[in-house]
Design a protein around this motif. Structure first.
Motif, PDB file in Angstrom:
ATOM      1  N   LEU A 188       0.772  -1.102  -0.030  1.00 41.84           N
ATOM      2  CA  LEU A 188       0.060   0.155   0.085  1.00 41.84           C
ATOM      3  C   LEU A 188       0.823   1.213   0.022  1.00 41.84           C
ATOM      4  O   LEU A 188       0.611   2.155  -0.862  1.00 41.84           O
ATOM      5  N   ALA A 189       1.945   1.185   0.892  1.00 36.89           N
ATOM      6  CA  ALA A 189       2.674   2.240   0.823  1.00 36.89           C
ATOM      7  C   ALA A 189       3.427   2.617  -0.479  1.00 36.89           C
ATOM      8  O   ALA A 189       3.758   3.964  -0.882  1.00 36.89           O
ATOM      9  N   ARG A 193       2.977   5.923  -2.544  1.00 37.16           N
ATOM     10  CA  ARG A 193       4.247   6.741  -2.980  1.00 37.16           C
ATOM     11  C   ARG A 193       4.276   7.228  -4.467  1.00 37.16           C
ATOM     12  O   ARG A 193       4.501   8.431  -4.950  1.00 37.16           O
ATOM     13  N   THR A 194       3.813   6.392  -5.381  1.00 35.92           N
ATOM     14  CA  THR A 194       3.469   6.592  -6.543  1.00 35.92           C
ATOM     15  C   THR A 194       2.409   7.625  -6.834  1.00 35.92           C
ATOM     16  O   THR A 194       2.369   8.516  -7.612  1.00 35.92           O
ATOM     17  N   GLN A 197       3.803  11.215  -5.817  1.00 32.64           N
ATOM     18  CA  GLN A 197       4.609  11.252  -7.105  1.00 32.64           C
ATOM     19  C   GLN A 197       3.947  12.013  -8.137  1.00 32.64           C
ATOM     20  O   GLN A 197       4.499  13.121  -8.916  1.00 32.64           O
ATOM     21  N   LEU A 198       2.897  11.354  -8.636  1.00 32.30           N
ATOM     22  CA  LEU A 198       2.047  11.648  -9.710  1.00 32.30           C
ATOM     23  C   LEU A 198       1.467  13.358  -9.458  1.00 32.30           C
ATOM     24  O   LEU A 198       1.586  14.120 -10.120  1.00 32.30           O
ATOM     25  N   THR A 199       0.989  13.181  -8.295  1.00 37.48           N
ATOM     26  CA  THR A 199       0.640  14.472  -7.878  1.00 37.48           C
ATOM     27  C   THR A 199       1.487  15.907  -7.880  1.00 37.48           C
ATOM     28  O   THR A 199       1.318  16.853  -8.177  1.00 37.48           O
ATOM     29  N   ALA A 200       2.621  15.467  -7.406  1.00 41.42           N
ATOM     30  CA  ALA A 200       3.790  16.458  -7.261  1.00 41.42           C
ATOM     31  C   ALA A 200       4.091  16.721  -8.696  1.00 41.42           C
ATOM     32  O   ALA A 200       4.482  18.008  -9.020  1.00 41.42           O
TER      33      ALA A 200
END
Length: 239
Positions: A188-189, A193-194, A197-200
């Protein structure tokens, strides 16, 4: 980088199918299923097969170098050795199989008694002749139950497989509370994280790229007695 698991926080090991002959004249591993993990065989050498029991009935999938076969939770699988079968195993939800997400196809009377099941499934901590003898007894007992389940499926009777699923779920029920945090910290973590990263990246923030790096691992244990065969294992933080 506090955590750097394998992609998707999978588990990975290398397995060579057992060379021991079972009561039906087949060389191979201990039939079992997983309750919450999909497993994949990446065949790297030799020839063999995987025998499976599922809602689709009994099947046998041939294995040779280059073949990938995977099976979802609830699929009983038995690795079969013909030539020197070598497989890299990819396991979903690293940490859960090690915490008990696997149940052998022992006969019903063993499955119905948690203490008897634990005794039949246990191996000595130290490798050697005693561990090998225990692994072979465990395999033979699992094959005994597997052959009974297979005979029922071939005749069109799915009730014994459903009963095995019920018994397997009952056996692991006391362990579920410890599985959830392992899943949250692992698979899940990794997915979260992905998402972060996509949001960032969508916001123009690529700062996580500065945290890039490489990790290398070698087997932490070689030639152990796994469910399917002799197993080279890895311990990878965060996975």
């Amino acid at each position: 980088m506090d955590e750097f698991p394998l992609p998707g926080a999978i588990g990975l090991s290398h397995v060579r199918a057992y060379e021991w002959l079972a009561e039906d004249g087949v060389c191979g591993g201990s039939p079992h299923l997983h309750l919450a993990c999909t497993e994949a065989y990446v065949v790297t050498g030799g020839r063999g097969a995987v025998q499976t029991l599922s809602a689709d009935g009994y099947d046998q999938t041939e294995l040779e170098a280059g073949v990938i076969a995977w099976f979802s939770p609830g699929t009983v699988h038995r690795m079969v050795r013909r030539e020197d079968l070598a497989i890299t195993v990819l396991m979903q939800n690293s940490g859960l199989p090690e915490a008990g997400d696997a149940v052998f196809t022992f006969p019903p009377e063993v499955l119905a008694d948690p203490a008897a099941y634990a005794e039949a499934a246990a191996l000595p901590a130290k490798q050697g002749p005693a561990a090998e003898a225990a692994a072979r007894r465990r395999r033979d007992l699992a094959v005994q139950g597997f052959l009974e389940l297979r005979a029922a499926l071939v005749s069109g009777d799915f009730a014994p497989l459903r009963e095995f699923h019920r018994a397997a779920a009952a056996l692991v029920a006391p362990k579920l509370a410890e599985w959830v945090p392992k899943w949250r910290a692992g698979a899940l973590a990794a997915a979260e994280r992905t998402g972060a990263q996509l949001t960032a990246l969508a916001a123009g923030d690529f700062s996580h790229l500065a945290e890039a790096g490489v990790r290398v691992a070698t087997p932490s244990r070689r030639g152990g007695f796994g469910m399917c065969g002799r197993r080279d294992e890895y311990e990878i933080d965060g996975g």
